[in-house]
Scaffold this motif. Structure first.
Motif, PDB file in Angstrom:
ATOM      1  N   VAL A  29      -9.885  17.537 -26.154  1.00  0.00           N
ATOM      2  CA  VAL A  29      -9.431  16.494 -27.075  1.00  0.00           C
ATOM      3  C   VAL A  29      -7.945  16.721 -27.336  1.00  0.00           C
ATOM      4  O   VAL A  29      -7.536  17.805 -27.752  1.00  0.00           O
ATOM      5  N   TYR A  30      -7.159  15.687 -27.083  1.00  0.00           N
ATOM      6  CA  TYR A  30      -5.712  15.801 -27.239  1.00  0.00           C
ATOM      7  C   TYR A  30      -5.213  15.004 -28.434  1.00  0.00           C
ATOM      8  O   TYR A  30      -5.755  13.949 -28.756  1.00  0.00           O
ATOM      9  N   SER A  31      -4.161  15.521 -29.063  1.00  0.00           N
ATOM     10  CA  SER A  31      -3.385  14.747 -30.029  1.00  0.00           C
ATOM     11  C   SER A  31      -1.928  15.062 -29.713  1.00  0.00           C
ATOM     12  O   SER A  31      -1.643  15.897 -28.854  1.00  0.00           O
ATOM     13  N   ARG A  32      -1.018  14.436 -30.449  1.00  0.00           N
ATOM     14  CA  ARG A  32       0.389  14.741 -30.173  1.00  0.00           C
ATOM     15  C   ARG A  32       0.733  16.175 -30.571  1.00  0.00           C
ATOM     16  O   ARG A  32       1.777  16.693 -30.198  1.00  0.00           O
ATOM     17  N   SER A  70      -1.967  26.813 -35.318  1.00  0.00           N
ATOM     18  CA  SER A  70      -1.420  25.691 -36.087  1.00  0.00           C
ATOM     19  C   SER A  70      -1.659  24.365 -35.350  1.00  0.00           C
ATOM     20  O   SER A  70      -2.068  23.365 -35.952  1.00  0.00           O
ATOM     21  N   LYS A  71      -1.437  24.353 -34.041  1.00  0.00           N
ATOM     22  CA  LYS A  71      -1.672  23.142 -33.233  1.00  0.00           C
ATOM     23  C   LYS A  71      -3.150  22.770 -33.232  1.00  0.00           C
ATOM     24  O   LYS A  71      -3.498  21.593 -33.312  1.00  0.00           O
ATOM     25  N   ASN A  77      -7.505  18.135 -37.572  1.00  0.00           N
ATOM     26  CA  ASN A  77      -7.342  17.221 -38.717  1.00  0.00           C
ATOM     27  C   ASN A  77      -7.198  15.777 -38.250  1.00  0.00           C
ATOM     28  O   ASN A  77      -7.773  14.866 -38.849  1.00  0.00           O
ATOM     29  N   VAL A  78      -6.442  15.565 -37.165  1.00  0.00           N
ATOM     30  CA  VAL A  78      -6.304  14.219 -36.593  1.00  0.00           C
ATOM     31  C   VAL A  78      -7.675  13.719 -36.133  1.00  0.00           C
ATOM     32  O   VAL A  78      -8.065  12.588 -36.414  1.00  0.00           O
ATOM     33  N   TYR A  85     -14.801  12.094 -40.290  1.00  0.00           N
ATOM     34  CA  TYR A  85     -15.666  13.259 -40.518  1.00  0.00           C
ATOM     35  C   TYR A  85     -15.212  14.007 -41.760  1.00  0.00           C
ATOM     36  O   TYR A  85     -14.046  14.337 -41.910  1.00  0.00           O
ATOM     37  N   SER A  86     -16.162  14.285 -42.668  1.00  0.00           N
ATOM     38  CA  SER A  86     -15.798  14.993 -43.896  1.00  0.00           C
ATOM     39  C   SER A  86     -16.751  16.140 -44.200  1.00  0.00           C
ATOM     40  O   SER A  86     -16.814  16.626 -45.313  1.00  0.00           O
TER      41      SER A  86
END
Length: 109
Positions: A29-32, A70-71, A77-78, A85-86
């Motif tokens: 799963v990728y995010s920026r 950290s990444k 979180n993204v 999702y909580s």
């Protein structure tokens, strides 16, 4: 580590997680901010899993740097926000060694 070696380690990690009662939700799963190798769930907890492999446990686990962590957290979180999702979640590592596989839970502690 080469992408091919990484894929082999991730496949082994997925098999290990499945054998230990986890359900694989998503892979790569990728995010920026970065990438999450495996997202799995077990006992209503979402596990964001970083896969590391090496010749020894020490060499593999040392590759989880504060920057990498950290990444992982930002990407998680993204993911949680995007998917609404909580619930409970955990940041874990699966260390794939030549002879064994180990899971290290709550690597953020």
């Amino acid at each position: 580590m080469s992408r091919a070696k990484g894929n082999i380690a991730e496949d082994k990690a997925c098999s290990y997680l499945l054998e230990n009662g986890y359900e694989i939700v998503e892979r790569n799963v990728y995010s920026r901010f970065g990438e999450i190798d495996i997202i799995a769930s077990k006992d209503e907890v979402l596990h964001f899993v970083e896969v590391k492999s090496g010749e020894s446990y020490e060499l593999a686990i040392q590759n989880i740097t504060p920057s990498k962590l950290s990444k992982l957290i930002k990407t998680a979180n993204v993911y949680m926000k995007k998917n609404g999702y909580s619930g409970d979640y955990s940041f874990d590592a699966v260390v794939v060694l030549p002879q064994t596989i180990e899971i290290v839970e709550n690597i953020t502690l």
